[in-house]
Motif scaffolding. Structure first.
Motif, PDB file in Angstrom:
ATOM      1  N   GLN A 106       0.912  -1.361  -0.057  1.00  0.00           N
ATOM      2  CA  GLN A 106       0.114  -0.090  -0.037  1.00  0.00           C
ATOM      3  C   GLN A 106       0.806   1.463  -0.058  1.00  0.00           C
ATOM      4  N   GLY A 107       2.261   1.066   0.206  1.00  0.00           N
ATOM      5  CA  GLY A 107       2.988   2.218   0.184  1.00  0.00           C
ATOM      6  C   GLY A 107       3.098   3.275   1.400  1.00  0.00           C
ATOM      7  N   TYR A 108       2.706   2.760   2.397  1.00  0.00           N
ATOM      8  CA  TYR A 108       2.594   3.630   3.736  1.00  0.00           C
ATOM      9  C   TYR A 108       3.962   3.593   4.369  1.00  0.00           C
ATOM     10  N   THR A 109       4.133   4.682   4.936  1.00  0.00           N
ATOM     11  CA  THR A 109       5.653   4.693   5.794  1.00  0.00           C
ATOM     12  C   THR A 109       5.261   4.013   7.092  1.00  0.00           C
ATOM     13  N   ILE A 110       6.620   3.941   7.624  1.00  0.00           N
ATOM     14  CA  ILE A 110       6.577   3.400   9.192  1.00  0.00           C
ATOM     15  C   ILE A 110       5.626   4.266  10.167  1.00  0.00           C
ATOM     16  N   LYS A 111       5.595   5.640   9.871  1.00  0.00           N
ATOM     17  CA  LYS A 111       5.118   6.570  10.674  1.00  0.00           C
ATOM     18  C   LYS A 111       3.684   6.296  10.372  1.00  0.00           C
ATOM     19  N   GLY A 112       3.325   6.172   9.150  1.00  0.00           N
ATOM     20  CA  GLY A 112       1.873   6.058   8.912  1.00  0.00           C
ATOM     21  C   GLY A 112       1.275   4.621   9.403  1.00  0.00           C
ATOM     22  N   VAL A 113       2.179   3.507   9.312  1.00  0.00           N
ATOM     23  CA  VAL A 113       1.448   2.372   9.962  1.00  0.00           C
ATOM     24  C   VAL A 113       1.418   2.550  11.433  1.00  0.00           C
ATOM     25  N   GLN A 114       2.529   3.179  11.811  1.00  0.00           N
ATOM     26  CA  GLN A 114       2.439   3.267  13.553  1.00  0.00           C
ATOM     27  C   GLN A 114       0.995   4.068  13.598  1.00  0.00           C
ATOM     28  N   LYS A 115       0.590   5.225  13.065  1.00  0.00           N
ATOM     29  CA  LYS A 115      -0.390   5.990  13.208  1.00  0.00           C
ATOM     30  C   LYS A 115      -1.711   5.060  12.994  1.00  0.00           C
ATOM     31  N   LEU A 116      -1.911   4.248  12.134  1.00  0.00           N
ATOM     32  CA  LEU A 116      -2.860   3.230  11.888  1.00  0.00           C
ATOM     33  C   LEU A 116      -3.222   2.313  12.936  1.00  0.00           C
ATOM     34  N   GLN A 176       6.249  16.247   6.734  1.00  0.00           N
ATOM     35  CA  GLN A 176       7.104  15.866   7.939  1.00  0.00           C
ATOM     36  C   GLN A 176       7.597  14.555   7.860  1.00  0.00           C
ATOM     37  N   GLU A 177       6.577  13.532   7.642  1.00  0.00           N
ATOM     38  CA  GLU A 177       6.718  12.317   7.729  1.00  0.00           C
ATOM     39  C   GLU A 177       7.875  11.994   6.384  1.00  0.00           C
ATOM     40  N   ALA A 178       7.540  12.328   5.366  1.00  0.00           N
ATOM     41  CA  ALA A 178       8.519  12.102   4.310  1.00  0.00           C
ATOM     42  C   ALA A 178       9.930  12.605   4.593  1.00  0.00           C
ATOM     43  N   LEU A 179      10.031  13.683   5.000  1.00  0.00           N
ATOM     44  CA  LEU A 179      11.344  14.412   5.693  1.00  0.00           C
ATOM     45  C   LEU A 179      12.067  13.311   6.667  1.00  0.00           C
ATOM     46  N   PHE A 180      11.109  12.887   7.636  1.00  0.00           N
ATOM     47  CA  PHE A 180      12.012  11.802   8.387  1.00  0.00           C
ATOM     48  C   PHE A 180      12.436  10.542   7.765  1.00  0.00           C
ATOM     49  N   ASP A 181      11.759  10.144   6.836  1.00  0.00           N
ATOM     50  CA  ASP A 181      11.801   8.848   6.096  1.00  0.00           C
ATOM     51  C   ASP A 181      13.088   9.121   5.116  1.00  0.00           C
ATOM     52  N   LEU A 182      13.207  10.169   4.560  1.00  0.00           N
ATOM     53  CA  LEU A 182      14.453  10.597   3.755  1.00  0.00           C
ATOM     54  C   LEU A 182      15.810  10.634   4.746  1.00  0.00           C
ATOM     55  N   LEU A 183      15.532  11.488   5.782  1.00  0.00           N
ATOM     56  CA  LEU A 183      16.748  11.564   6.690  1.00  0.00           C
ATOM     57  C   LEU A 183      17.086  10.148   7.203  1.00  0.00           C
TER      58      LEU A 183
END
Length: 180
Positions: A65-75, A163-170
């Motif tokens: 589904q293309g979620y980020t780790i932070k997105g899944v944590q939120k889910l 912000q989530e994308a920035l954290f993932d890129l970092l």
């Protein structure tokens, strides 16, 4: 001889069943505190069947589904483990039931009793827009999507996604720097 469905699985068995490297499972344990394999002497991990089901749901959301780790944590935070287990099993009826139950539990407060923040833009008599959910487009609002070039500011959801994308890129940069 195959194991019983209720039997505990080793990290190598889980990794093979879900087509994941073992180091990814160890990493996910650090990011998702809901994954708690039993550890025996020498640190050997044994995953319970419910751990495997949850990992299957996490894998689906991250890889398919293309979620980020932070997105899944939120889910997980918002919907609980059962939501992701149902997703991992492809049980869309359970996913919808959990979503509807969650929405029914979120009974709106009267306008005078609602907490007000600096960013809240609420007109008297108008319901506050609920946060958007990205899973399969359920609950999408009209404001979701690309920001228009003439827009004066980003919505809270778009700021959170950036912000989530920035954290993932970092995090990616940090990992690449370690390899070099």
């Amino acid at each position: 001889m195959d194991k019983s469905p209720d039997a505990f699985r080793t990290i190598s068995e889980v990794a093979e069943d879900l087509d994941l490297p073992q180091h990814v499972l160890r990493f996910w344990e650090t990011r998702f505190n809901q994954i708690k394999p039993m550890k025996r002497g020498g640190g050997r991990r044994y995953y319970r069947p419910q751990d495997v089901e949850l990992i299957k749901g996490i894998r689906h959301m991250l890889y398919d589904q293309g979620y980020t780790i932070k997105g899944v944590q939120k889910l997980l935070r918002e919907n609980g483990n059962h939501f992701l287990v149902a997703i991992g099993n492809g049980d869309m009826a359970a996913v919808e039931a959990i979503s509807q139950r969650r929405q029914a539990d979120a009974v709106p407060l009267t306008p005078g009793a609602q907490p007000r923040g600096a960013d809240d833009e609420m007109l008297v008599g108008q319901p506050k827009v609920k946060p958007s959910r990205r899973f399969f487009g359920l609950g999408k609002s009209d404001e979701e999507g690309p920001v228009q070039p003439d827009a004066s500011k980003l919505s809270r959801d778009n700021r959170a996604l950036l912000q989530e994308a920035l954290f993932d890129l970092l995090e990616c940069k940090r990992l690449l720097d370690q390899v070099r």
